[in-house]
Scaffold this motif. Structure first.
Motif, mmCIF file in Angstrom:
data_model
loop_
_atom_site.group_PDB
_atom_site.id
_atom_site.type_symbol
_atom_site.label_atom_id
_atom_site.label_comp_id
_atom_site.label_asym_id
_atom_site.label_seq_id
_atom_site.Cartn_x
_atom_site.Cartn_y
_atom_site.Cartn_z
ATOM 1 N N ILE A 3 0.868 -1.167 0.000
ATOM 2 C CA ILE A 3 0.000 0.000 0.000
ATOM 3 C C ILE A 3 0.905 1.216 0.000
ATOM 4 N N GLY A 4 0.888 1.958 -1.073
ATOM 5 C CA GLY A 4 1.705 3.155 -1.179
ATOM 6 C C GLY A 4 1.932 3.532 -2.617
ATOM 7 N N ASN A 5 2.528 4.702 -2.844
ATOM 8 C CA ASN A 5 2.794 5.120 -4.212
ATOM 9 C C ASN A 5 4.263 5.433 -4.437
ATOM 10 N N ALA A 6 5.133 4.975 -3.550
ATOM 11 C CA ALA A 6 6.563 5.158 -3.739
ATOM 12 C C ALA A 6 7.169 3.816 -4.104
ATOM 13 N N TYR A 7 8.068 3.820 -5.041
ATOM 14 C CA TYR A 7 8.672 2.590 -5.519
ATOM 15 C C TYR A 7 10.166 2.622 -5.307
ATOM 16 N N PRO A 8 10.734 1.649 -4.584
ATOM 17 C CA PRO A 8 12.175 1.650 -4.369
ATOM 18 C C PRO A 8 12.902 1.231 -5.636
ATOM 19 N N THR A 9 13.881 2.028 -6.039
ATOM 20 C CA THR A 9 14.699 1.682 -7.188
ATOM 21 C C THR A 9 16.122 2.083 -6.887
ATOM 22 N N THR A 10 17.041 1.188 -7.081
ATOM 23 C CA THR A 10 18.470 1.412 -6.859
ATOM 24 C C THR A 10 18.739 2.150 -5.563
ATOM 25 N N ASN A 11 18.215 1.628 -4.464
ATOM 26 C CA ASN A 11 18.436 2.166 -3.128
ATOM 27 C C ASN A 11 17.929 3.598 -2.948
ATOM 28 N N THR A 12 17.025 4.040 -3.796
ATOM 29 C CA THR A 12 16.438 5.363 -3.683
ATOM 30 C C THR A 12 14.947 5.241 -3.891
ATOM 31 N N TYR A 14 11.575 7.295 -5.005
ATOM 32 C CA TYR A 14 11.031 8.485 -5.633
ATOM 33 C C TYR A 14 9.526 8.474 -5.426
ATOM 34 N N ALA A 15 8.947 9.591 -5.047
ATOM 35 C CA ALA A 15 7.514 9.651 -4.783
ATOM 36 C C ALA A 15 6.706 9.970 -6.036
ATOM 37 N N ARG A 16 7.241 10.617 -6.994
ATOM 38 C CA ARG A 16 6.515 10.986 -8.201
ATOM 39 C C ARG A 16 7.407 10.768 -9.418
ATOM 40 N N PRO A 17 6.823 10.424 -10.563
ATOM 41 C CA PRO A 17 7.625 10.268 -11.775
ATOM 42 C C PRO A 17 8.145 11.622 -12.265
ATOM 43 N N PHE A 18 9.281 11.591 -12.951
ATOM 44 C CA PHE A 18 9.823 12.789 -13.548
ATOM 45 C C PHE A 18 9.060 13.094 -14.826
ATOM 46 N N SER A 19 8.778 14.366 -15.076
ATOM 47 C CA SER A 19 8.069 14.708 -16.306
ATOM 48 C C SER A 19 9.060 15.015 -17.433
ATOM 49 N N SER A 20 10.239 15.511 -17.105
ATOM 50 C CA SER A 20 11.238 15.763 -18.122
ATOM 51 C C SER A 20 12.611 15.771 -17.475
ATOM 52 N N VAL A 21 13.612 15.557 -18.280
ATOM 53 C CA VAL A 21 14.972 15.509 -17.764
ATOM 54 C C VAL A 21 15.851 16.396 -18.639
ATOM 55 N N ASN A 22 16.625 17.270 -18.030
ATOM 56 C CA ASN A 22 17.562 18.125 -18.737
ATOM 57 C C ASN A 22 18.933 17.501 -18.583
ATOM 58 N N THR A 23 19.549 17.093 -19.667
ATOM 59 C CA THR A 23 20.819 16.390 -19.580
ATOM 60 C C THR A 23 22.023 17.319 -19.706
ATOM 61 N N ALA A 24 21.808 18.612 -19.749
ATOM 62 C CA ALA A 24 22.929 19.551 -19.842
ATOM 63 C C ALA A 24 23.717 19.540 -18.540
ATOM 64 N N GLN A 25 24.962 19.949 -18.606
ATOM 65 C CA GLN A 25 25.784 19.999 -17.406
ATOM 66 C C GLN A 25 25.223 21.024 -16.438
ATOM 67 N N SER A 26 25.405 20.776 -15.155
ATOM 68 C CA SER A 26 24.908 21.683 -14.133
ATOM 69 C C SER A 26 25.799 22.916 -14.072
ATOM 70 N N THR A 27 25.243 24.026 -14.504
ATOM 71 C CA THR A 27 25.997 25.279 -14.474
ATOM 72 C C THR A 27 25.044 26.420 -14.198
ATOM 73 N N ARG A 28 25.589 27.522 -13.755
ATOM 74 C CA ARG A 28 24.811 28.755 -13.610
ATOM 75 C C ARG A 28 25.308 29.692 -14.695
ATOM 76 N N THR A 47 22.308 6.516 -14.278
ATOM 77 C CA THR A 47 21.676 5.676 -13.261
ATOM 78 C C THR A 47 20.356 6.282 -12.805
ATOM 79 N N ALA A 48 20.352 7.587 -12.558
ATOM 80 C CA ALA A 48 19.126 8.262 -12.135
ATOM 81 C C ALA A 48 18.083 8.235 -13.246
ATOM 82 N N ARG A 49 18.511 8.396 -14.493
ATOM 83 C CA ARG A 49 17.592 8.337 -15.632
ATOM 84 C C ARG A 49 16.957 6.951 -15.730
ATOM 85 N N GLN A 50 17.754 5.911 -15.523
ATOM 86 C CA GLN A 50 17.221 4.543 -15.542
ATOM 87 C C GLN A 50 16.244 4.328 -14.394
ATOM 88 N N ALA A 51 16.563 4.857 -13.215
ATOM 89 C CA ALA A 51 15.673 4.728 -12.062
ATOM 90 C C ALA A 51 14.351 5.445 -12.325
#
Length: 176
Positions: A3-12, A14-28, A47-51
């Protein structure tokens, strides 16, 4: 039954699915034409994208998606076997000891065994009645009072036939 809506994946979890992913490097980077205004770009590892993908697949495989919170409740008679804890962050544990003095004097192992055995008996009652899944659980234990009372009587009978459980219940200050 899960009973729940969180799914364990790779030891993490996540409570909600991702709607989009930005693969650019993290910069300001400064926005053009504006001094001092910044935007963030965030990258996500493979790994996070697969999860996230695995979670989205698991979430889409549920029969009707998200359920109303009412469907996650347990019947009152089952809640009577548990302990009500404070819902406030940082609340003192002394409230538990004041409210449940017998259970507070039990060892951690005894409290853990009690919880596991209560849960095991409950799951066995549900399984023996063919109750699988959140919707069936809600229907049989909350909406259908006759079914819920029948399950309650079966639970009581199981507990009465388990001497070790009766001993633990006495230590916790609980009765059938």
């Amino acid at each position: 039954m899960y009973i729940g809506n969180a799914y364990p994946t790779t030891n993490t979890t996540y409570a909600r699915p991702f709607s989009s992913v930005n693969t650019a490097q993290s910069t300001r980077q400064a926005e053009e034409g504006r001094t001092g205004a910044y935007t963030d770009r965030v990258s996500i590892s493979d790994t996070a994208r697969q999860a996230a993908s695995a979670e989205a697949s698991a979430a889409s495989s549920t029969s009707s998606g998200e359920y109303p919170v009412e469907m996650y409740q347990v019947p009152d008679w089952m809640a009577d076997y548990g302990f009500e804890l404070s819902g406030q962050l940082g609340a003192s544990a002394s409230g538990f000891a004041e409210r449940y003095s017998q259970a507070a004097t039990a060892t951690q192992e005894e409290r853990s065994e009690y919880a596991e055995r209560i849960s095991g008996h409950y799951q066995a009652v549900l399984a023996s009645n063919g109750i699988e899944g959140l919707e069936a659980h809600y229907q049989a234990t909350i909406l259908d009072q006759a079914s819920s009372e029948s399950l309650h009587q079966q639970m009581r009978e199981r507990l009465q036939n388990d001497p070790g459980m009766l001993e633990l219940m006495a230590k916790m200050g609980k009765s059938i």
